[in-house]
Write a protein that holds these residues in place. Structure first.
Motif, short mmCIF file in Angstrom:
data_model
loop_
_atom_site.label_atom_id
_atom_site.label_comp_id
_atom_site.label_asym_id
_atom_site.label_seq_id
_atom_site.Cartn_x
_atom_site.Cartn_y
_atom_site.Cartn_z
N SER A 67 -3.72 -0.81 0.61
CA SER A 67 -2.30 -1.13 0.72
C SER A 67 -1.80 -0.99 2.16
CB SER A 67 -1.47 -0.29 -0.25
OG SER A 67 -1.38 1.04 0.16
N ILE A 68 -2.40 -0.09 2.93
CA ILE A 68 -2.04 0.03 4.35
C ILE A 68 -2.42 -1.26 5.08
CG2 ILE A 68 -2.55 1.26 6.51
CD1 ILE A 68 -2.99 3.79 4.72
N VAL A 69 -3.62 -1.74 4.82
CA VAL A 69 -4.07 -3.00 5.42
C VAL A 69 -3.16 -4.15 4.96
CG1 VAL A 69 -5.97 -4.67 5.53
CG2 VAL A 69 -6.45 -2.21 5.64
N LEU A 70 -2.84 -4.15 3.68
CA LEU A 70 -1.96 -5.18 3.12
C LEU A 70 -0.60 -5.18 3.81
CD1 LEU A 70 -1.61 -7.37 0.94
CD2 LEU A 70 -0.88 -5.56 -0.62
N ASN A 71 -0.06 -4.00 4.08
CA ASN A 71 1.23 -3.91 4.78
C ASN A 71 1.15 -4.45 6.20
OD1 ASN A 71 2.55 -2.79 2.58
ND2 ASN A 71 2.11 -0.71 3.20
N ILE A 72 0.05 -4.20 6.87
CA ILE A 72 -0.13 -4.73 8.23
C ILE A 72 -0.20 -6.26 8.19
CG2 ILE A 72 -1.74 -4.85 10.18
CD1 ILE A 72 -2.41 -1.86 9.52
N VAL A 73 -0.96 -6.79 7.24
CA VAL A 73 -1.05 -8.25 7.09
C VAL A 73 0.33 -8.81 6.74
CG1 VAL A 73 -2.03 -10.13 5.70
CG2 VAL A 73 -3.50 -8.26 6.50
N LEU A 74 1.04 -8.14 5.84
CA LEU A 74 2.38 -8.61 5.47
C LEU A 74 3.31 -8.65 6.67
CD1 LEU A 74 4.50 -9.52 3.44
CD2 LEU A 74 4.89 -7.11 2.88
N ILE A 103 6.99 -10.06 -1.88
CA ILE A 103 7.50 -9.19 -2.95
C ILE A 103 6.34 -8.50 -3.67
CG2 ILE A 103 8.67 -9.17 -5.20
CD1 ILE A 103 10.55 -11.35 -4.03
N SER A 104 5.30 -9.27 -3.99
CA SER A 104 4.15 -8.69 -4.70
C SER A 104 3.44 -7.64 -3.84
CB SER A 104 3.16 -9.79 -5.09
OG SER A 104 3.75 -10.68 -5.98
N SER A 105 3.32 -7.90 -2.55
CA SER A 105 2.67 -6.94 -1.65
C SER A 105 3.48 -5.64 -1.56
CB SER A 105 2.50 -7.53 -0.26
OG SER A 105 1.64 -8.64 -0.31
N LEU A 106 4.78 -5.78 -1.43
CA LEU A 106 5.63 -4.59 -1.37
C LEU A 106 5.60 -3.82 -2.69
CD1 LEU A 106 8.63 -6.07 0.63
CD2 LEU A 106 6.96 -4.39 1.45
N LEU A 107 5.62 -4.54 -3.79
CA LEU A 107 5.50 -3.89 -5.10
C LEU A 107 4.18 -3.13 -5.21
CD1 LEU A 107 6.91 -6.48 -7.67
CD2 LEU A 107 7.73 -4.14 -7.30
#
Length: 168
Positions: A67-74, A103-107
């Motif tokens: 999720s950390i990586v996902l937040n960086i990509v987001l 929205i899905s990434s933040l969720l």
């Protein structure tokens, strides 16, 4: 458009597509390879036995880190779309897929991952006593993860197709 700006846009588009495909491939690897191995660890570990709760602890930490990586990509994807929107280069479908992805990434990062971690902090006994709640929450997080993967893939496909539309 100047040659310098064209090259910048090409590099930006490349990193945008690669980062989205990184999310897609990461989701596939986590779901299809990592989770089955972790939750069937007894098949691979001869003398070490991990409980289902122990396996869940491992997977939770893996997803927390993802999720950390996902937040960086987001963050990068958001900056990319802001830049493209200001240039009037965003299609309606791209905006829709971006909103779904965001929205899905933040969720996933701030609701589902944190929610599963809070279940784990309550302990194995609490989870077993509230297994229906935990399983429903977990199923919803799996659906959200699939939505992230599909929306990221659709954004990458749209960007890839757009590259060929602007060349011709």
């Amino acid at each position: 458009m100047s040659k310098h700006k064209n090259k910048f846009n090409e590099v930006l588009d490349f990193f945008y597509i690669v980062s989205l495909l990184f999310v897609v491939s990461g989701a596939l690897i986590l779901g299809a390879i990592v989770a089955p191995v972790v939750f069937n660890s007894s098949l691979y570990l001869n003398e070490i036995f991990l409980t289902r709760f122990d396996n869940g602890l491992l997977m939770s930490e893996i997803f927390r880190r993802f999720s950390i990586v996902l937040n960086i990509v987001l963050l990068f994807v958001t900056l990319y779309h802001t830049y493209k929107y200001k240039q009037f280069l965003s299609s309606f479908s791209t905006i829709v897929f971006y909103v779904i992805f965001a929205i899905s990434s933040l969720l996933f990062s701030f609701y589902f991952t944190e929610g599963v971690m809070s279940f784990i902090y309550k302990g194995e006994l609490w989870i077993n006593e509230n297994i229906e709640l935990f399983e429903a929450f977990h199923k919803a997080s799996e659906i959200d993860f699939a939505i992230i993967m599909i929306s990221a893939l659709m954004l990458a496909i749209n960007a890839y197709k757009k590259r060929f539309d602007t060349i011709n």
